[in-house]
Design a protein around this motif. Structure first.
Motif, PDB file in Angstrom:
ATOM      1  N   UNK A   1       0.844  -1.208   0.000  1.00 39.46           N
ATOM      2  CA  UNK A   1       0.000   0.000   0.000  1.00 39.46           C
ATOM      3  C   UNK A   1       0.875   1.252   0.000  1.00 39.46           C
ATOM      4  N   UNK A   2       1.987   1.234   0.751  1.00 39.50           N
ATOM      5  CA  UNK A   2       2.920   2.361   0.768  1.00 39.50           C
ATOM      6  C   UNK A   2       3.545   2.550  -0.616  1.00 39.50           C
ATOM      7  N   UNK A   3       3.944   1.456  -1.241  1.00 44.81           N
ATOM      8  CA  UNK A   3       4.541   1.523  -2.569  1.00 44.81           C
ATOM      9  C   UNK A   3       3.559   2.091  -3.593  1.00 44.81           C
ATOM     10  N   UNK A   4       2.301   1.703  -3.485  1.00 42.15           N
ATOM     11  CA  UNK A   4       1.278   2.206  -4.403  1.00 42.15           C
ATOM     12  C   UNK A   4       1.105   3.710  -4.257  1.00 42.15           C
ATOM     13  N   UNK A   5       1.096   4.204  -3.024  1.00 43.91           N
ATOM     14  CA  UNK A   5       0.954   5.636  -2.794  1.00 43.91           C
ATOM     15  C   UNK A   5       2.169   6.402  -3.316  1.00 43.91           C
ATOM     16  N   UNK A   6       3.372   5.865  -3.090  1.00 42.63           N
ATOM     17  CA  UNK A   6       4.585   6.548  -3.551  1.00 42.63           C
ATOM     18  C   UNK A   6       4.637   6.602  -5.076  1.00 42.63           C
ATOM     19  N   UNK A   7       4.241   5.540  -5.748  1.00 46.22           N
ATOM     20  CA  UNK A   7       4.234   5.540  -7.209  1.00 46.22           C
ATOM     21  C   UNK A   7       3.201   6.525  -7.756  1.00 46.22           C
ATOM     22  N   UNK A   8       2.081   6.674  -7.049  1.00 47.74           N
ATOM     23  CA  UNK A   8       1.095   7.672  -7.475  1.00 47.74           C
ATOM     24  C   UNK A   8       1.668   9.078  -7.343  1.00 47.74           C
ATOM     25  N   UNK A   9       2.463   9.328  -6.294  1.00 48.05           N
ATOM     26  CA  UNK A   9       3.122  10.623  -6.151  1.00 48.05           C
ATOM     27  C   UNK A   9       4.133  10.849  -7.275  1.00 48.05           C
TER      28      UNK A   9
ATOM     29  N   UNK B   1       4.146   9.608 -10.223  1.00 44.65           N
ATOM     30  CA  UNK B   1       3.445   9.839 -11.491  1.00 44.65           C
ATOM     31  C   UNK B   1       2.982  11.284 -11.601  1.00 44.65           C
ATOM     32  N   UNK B   2       2.450  11.840 -10.506  1.00 44.24           N
ATOM     33  CA  UNK B   2       2.026  13.239 -10.527  1.00 44.24           C
ATOM     34  C   UNK B   2       3.225  14.169 -10.623  1.00 44.24           C
ATOM     35  N   UNK B   3       4.337  13.824  -9.957  1.00 44.36           N
ATOM     36  CA  UNK B   3       5.538  14.651 -10.013  1.00 44.36           C
ATOM     37  C   UNK B   3       6.156  14.631 -11.410  1.00 44.36           C
ATOM     38  N   UNK B   4       6.084  13.501 -12.082  1.00 52.55           N
ATOM     39  CA  UNK B   4       6.599  13.412 -13.458  1.00 52.55           C
ATOM     40  C   UNK B   4       5.829  14.336 -14.387  1.00 52.55           C
ATOM     41  N   UNK B   5       4.522  14.427 -14.209  1.00 55.76           N
ATOM     42  CA  UNK B   5       3.722  15.338 -15.027  1.00 55.76           C
ATOM     43  C   UNK B   5       4.151  16.786 -14.812  1.00 55.76           C
ATOM     44  N   UNK B   6       4.492  17.130 -13.569  1.00 59.28           N
ATOM     45  CA  UNK B   6       4.956  18.494 -13.290  1.00 59.28           C
ATOM     46  C   UNK B   6       6.297  18.760 -13.962  1.00 59.28           C
TER      47      UNK B   6
ATOM     48  N   UNK C   1      12.391  15.922 -20.728  1.00 59.57           N
ATOM     49  CA  UNK C   1      12.381  14.825 -19.768  1.00 59.57           C
ATOM     50  C   UNK C   1      11.364  13.788 -20.245  1.00 59.57           C
ATOM     51  N   UNK C   2      11.767  12.549 -20.427  1.00 61.49           N
ATOM     52  CA  UNK C   2      10.823  11.544 -20.942  1.00 61.49           C
ATOM     53  C   UNK C   2       9.741  11.225 -19.925  1.00 61.49           C
ATOM     54  N   UNK C   3       8.562  10.988 -20.435  1.00 60.23           N
ATOM     55  CA  UNK C   3       7.422  10.654 -19.587  1.00 60.23           C
ATOM     56  C   UNK C   3       7.428   9.139 -19.358  1.00 60.23           C
ATOM     57  N   UNK C   4       8.176   8.721 -18.353  1.00 62.28           N
ATOM     58  CA  UNK C   4       8.326   7.296 -18.055  1.00 62.28           C
ATOM     59  C   UNK C   4       7.367   6.874 -16.959  1.00 62.28           C
ATOM     60  N   UNK C   5       6.966   5.613 -16.953  1.00 61.97           N
ATOM     61  CA  UNK C   5       6.105   5.124 -15.868  1.00 61.97           C
ATOM     62  C   UNK C   5       6.874   5.084 -14.554  1.00 61.97           C
ATOM     63  N   UNK C   6       6.176   5.137 -13.415  1.00 59.99           N
ATOM     64  CA  UNK C   6       6.854   5.157 -12.109  1.00 59.99           C
ATOM     65  C   UNK C   6       7.790   3.982 -11.881  1.00 59.99           C
ATOM     66  N   UNK C   7       7.452   2.814 -12.415  1.00 64.35           N
ATOM     67  CA  UNK C   7       8.291   1.641 -12.169  1.00 64.35           C
ATOM     68  C   UNK C   7       9.669   1.774 -12.810  1.00 64.35           C
ATOM     69  N   UNK C   8       9.807   2.675 -13.800  1.00 66.41           N
ATOM     70  CA  UNK C   8      11.085   2.851 -14.482  1.00 66.41           C
ATOM     71  C   UNK C   8      11.977   3.900 -13.832  1.00 66.41           C
ATOM     72  N   UNK C   9      11.441   4.686 -12.902  1.00 64.24           N
ATOM     73  CA  UNK C   9      12.240   5.748 -12.276  1.00 64.24           C
ATOM     74  C   UNK C   9      12.388   5.558 -10.760  1.00 64.24           C
TER      75      UNK C   9
END
Length: 241
Positions: free
Chosen positions: A130-138, A140-145, A153-161
């Motif tokens: 559950x902690x990992x899911x929340x961090x990846x959601x953060x 993803x939002x930070x990557x958009x910013x 900056x490439x738009x990579x999925x959270x699992x790649x960064x």
């Protein structure tokens, strides 16, 4: 010789089952009970059956609660109860793009050597997921910013960064298996340049830098990052090299 008279007995009329039922109602003998087939539907026997099923389910739930500590679990040869699996909290989580106190509280437990252990981690795996899911959601939002500011900056999925929580202990005297924080990194070329790190105790960091810059780029960075360029902009300036 006198004539003989042959008497032929009369055959009784056989009545069908439908004709015999009214006659049996007026007869002295009690009527036979009807036997219901197994396919016949009846609502009255089903109600007690549902009650029995509910009672059985309730007894199973009580039995499961009694077996939580593992005292009544049937163990096979060589098996043993090592602990109880801890579920993630149902409250205290925040919307996407934020990090909750639940995440920081979970990471703070890794300071304790008894918690920074593989067996403890296995028992708290639902909390970590559950902690990992929340961090990846953060992330993803930070990557958009970041991509809104720098389109290169490439738009990579959270699992790649995001970085693994597991430490590399092959060449370290510290054999604790898990890191004490969650981190990720971004750059124009892939994974290095902008670093995000979350750690309890006011130790979270969002930093940026350049990985192996060229000669001209390095001179430019040294000039731009010189304290003389920021004089008058900040009251205090900490310059790290």
């Amino acid at each position: 010789m006198p004539a003989t008279r042959k008497v032929v007995p009369r055959k009784r009329a056989q009545l069908s089952n439908e004709d015999s039922e009214p006659e049996s109602l007026h007869s002295d003998t009690p009527p036979k009970k009807r036997i219901r087939s197994s396919n016949s539907k009846s609502s009255s026997p089903s109600k007690p059956k549902l009650k029995r099923n509910k009672r059985k389910a309730k007894e199973d739930d009580v039995k499961d609660e009694d077996d939580v500590d593992g005292s009544n679990v049937d163990l096979k040869e060589g098996q043993q109860v090592v602990g109880r699996v801890v579920q993630a909290p149902k409250t205290g989580w925040v919307p996407c793009g934020q990090v909750s106190q639940n995440t920081l509280d979970f990471l703070a437990k890794f300071k304790d050597p008894a918690c920074n252990d593989r067996e403890w981690f296995k028992l708290h795996d639902p909390v970590y997921r559950r902690v990992e899911k929340e961090f990846k959601a953060f992330i993803e939002a930070f990557t958009d910013m970041l991509t809104d500011v720098d389109s290169e900056i490439p738009l990579l999925p959270p699992k790649d960064v995001t970085h693994r929580i597991y430490r590399d202990v092959r060449f370290s005297n510290n054999k604790t298996p898990y890191k004490k924080g969650l981190s990720a990194s971004f750059s124009r070329s892939g994974r290095k340049g902008i670093f995000v790190f979350f750690k309890p105790g006011d130790k979270s960091v969002i930093a940026a830098g350049a990985w192996c810059p060229g000669k001209n780029e390095l001179l430019t960075l040294r000039y731009v990052s010189s304290p003389l360029c920021f004089r008058g902009s900040f009251h205090t300036f900490h310059y790290l090299t």
